[in-house]
Design an enzyme around this catalytic site. Structure first.
Site, short mmCIF file in Angstrom:
data_model
loop_
_atom_site.label_atom_id
_atom_site.label_comp_id
_atom_site.label_asym_id
_atom_site.label_seq_id
_atom_site.Cartn_x
_atom_site.Cartn_y
_atom_site.Cartn_z
N ASP A 1 3.55 43.99 64.03
CA ASP A 1 3.86 45.39 63.72
C ASP A 1 3.49 46.31 64.88
OD1 ASP A 1 1.10 45.06 63.42
OD2 ASP A 1 0.95 46.21 61.57
N GLU A 2 2.62 45.84 65.77
CA GLU A 2 2.15 46.69 66.86
C GLU A 2 3.22 46.97 67.91
OE1 GLU A 2 -1.77 46.16 68.45
OE2 GLU A 2 -2.38 44.89 66.79
N LYS B 1 4.04 41.25 73.43
CA LYS B 1 4.81 40.81 72.26
C LYS B 1 6.19 41.48 72.23
CE LYS B 1 3.40 38.39 69.46
NZ LYS B 1 3.45 36.91 69.37
#
Length: 318
Positions: free
Chosen positions: A124-125, A151
């Site tokens: 989610d980051e 990511k």
């Protein structure tokens, strides 16, 4: 029967996903480089299953993959604090490691066995923080620290390889995972360790940042649901739907550790002076898409925290 390769099979999420796949009767080819965060006890458990094969290797150094239906990539460097101190290993594992896996799939001959779907664990980051509302899968990526940037870069590589080389993929972006098997650099096991040693818990930015908590078993169930749905070439948020400030989370940990503590005694367990660079104030995901497939989170933080705290009280981690 499904054939699945799982990288990072001994980490927190990896050991839950591996167990779920084995429980389904699927054959699992587990890959893990066995860093400090690997759960060696999980390996002993999995080795007892005739459907499990293990390879001790770094995804950056893999040269080939066995025939499989899905490559589930959970291997990653994941601790934000470590990425702020030194980011090189994050760039290597989270970007170059993913690129290597993509190239192996791209070069895999399809004359004997269809190329696998690349099911990749993002976070989610990658969206960055959000003060109100929730991020959908269509939102742009605005990572705030080296970890989330690595990511996000991996997500972009997957989308590019899918378009250029016609690879099939799924990207999952879960919220904050918790459960037994998490290394003691993360909030829950670290807090228990510090409480056991009589030391204070550092809460960034006075404990005000908000996180959304998702049990790793629910995350594993989401993976199974996606595989069984047959969906490909899509992105799915996965949310635990429990938002709370880190101060509230830490308070619940302390209460589980010692129910006799008063509010003043609980407050005295915290150091509220710590400030972290690149701190995101709140994460929140809209996971309507995966819930529409029939997935729902069954674990609830308040029901699980006592067992998790008790586990780490009894199992000291250096």
């Amino acid at each position: 029967m499904k054939l699945v390769v799982i990288t990072g099979c001994l980490g927190l999420i990896g050991n839950y996903v591996t167990r779920k796949c084995l429980d389904k009767g699927w054959k699992v080819y587990g890959i893990d480089k066995m860093t400090y965060a690997a759960n060696k006890w999980a390996l002993e458990e999995f080795k007892k299953n005739k459907n499990f094969t293990f390879v001790n290797k770094d995804i950056c150094n893999l040269e080939s993959l066995p025939d499989c239906d899905y490559l589930i990539n959970i291997a990653a460097e994941s601790h934000v604090e470590n990425s702020i101190i030194e980011s090189d290993v994050f760039m290597k594992s989270n970007i170059l490691g993913v690129k290597n896996l993509l190239n192996i799939i791209k070069n895999k001959h399809a004359n004997v066995f269809k190329r696998p779907v690349f099911l990749h664990f993002s976070t989610d980051e990658v969206y960055g923080d959000i003060k109100a509302g929730a991020h959908t899968e269509q939102d742009i990526l605005k990572p705030s620290n080296p970890y989330s940037a690595s990511k996000a870069a991996a997500d972009m590589l997957i989308l590019a390889w899918a378009r250029t080389y016609d690879l099939e993929y799924l990207i999952v972006r879960p919220t904050n995972n918790y459960g037994i098997g998490q290394y003691c650099e993360k909030l829950i096991p670290l807090s228990v360790k510090l409480l056991s040693l009589g030391r204070k818990i550092n809460l960034h930015d006075k404990g005000n940042p908000v996180r959304n908590w998702l049990h790793a078993e629910d995350t594993a169930d989401a993976v199974i649901k996606l595989i069984e749905s047959g969906k490909v070439n899509d992105i799915f948020n996965i949310s635990g739907n429990l938002e709370q400030k880190n101060y509230v989370t830490a308070t619940k940990i302390v209460k589980a550790f010692n129910p006799a503590y008063t509010e003043d005694e609980i407050h005295s367990c915290f150091n509220l002076q710590h400030v972290r660079k690149g701190q995101d104030v709140r994460y929140s995901l809209d996971d309507t898409k995966i819930r529409a497939l029939g997935w729902d989170n069954k674990k609830h933080f308040d029901n699980e925290i006592q067992d998790i705290v008790d586990y780490y009280k009894e199992n000291f981690k250096w």
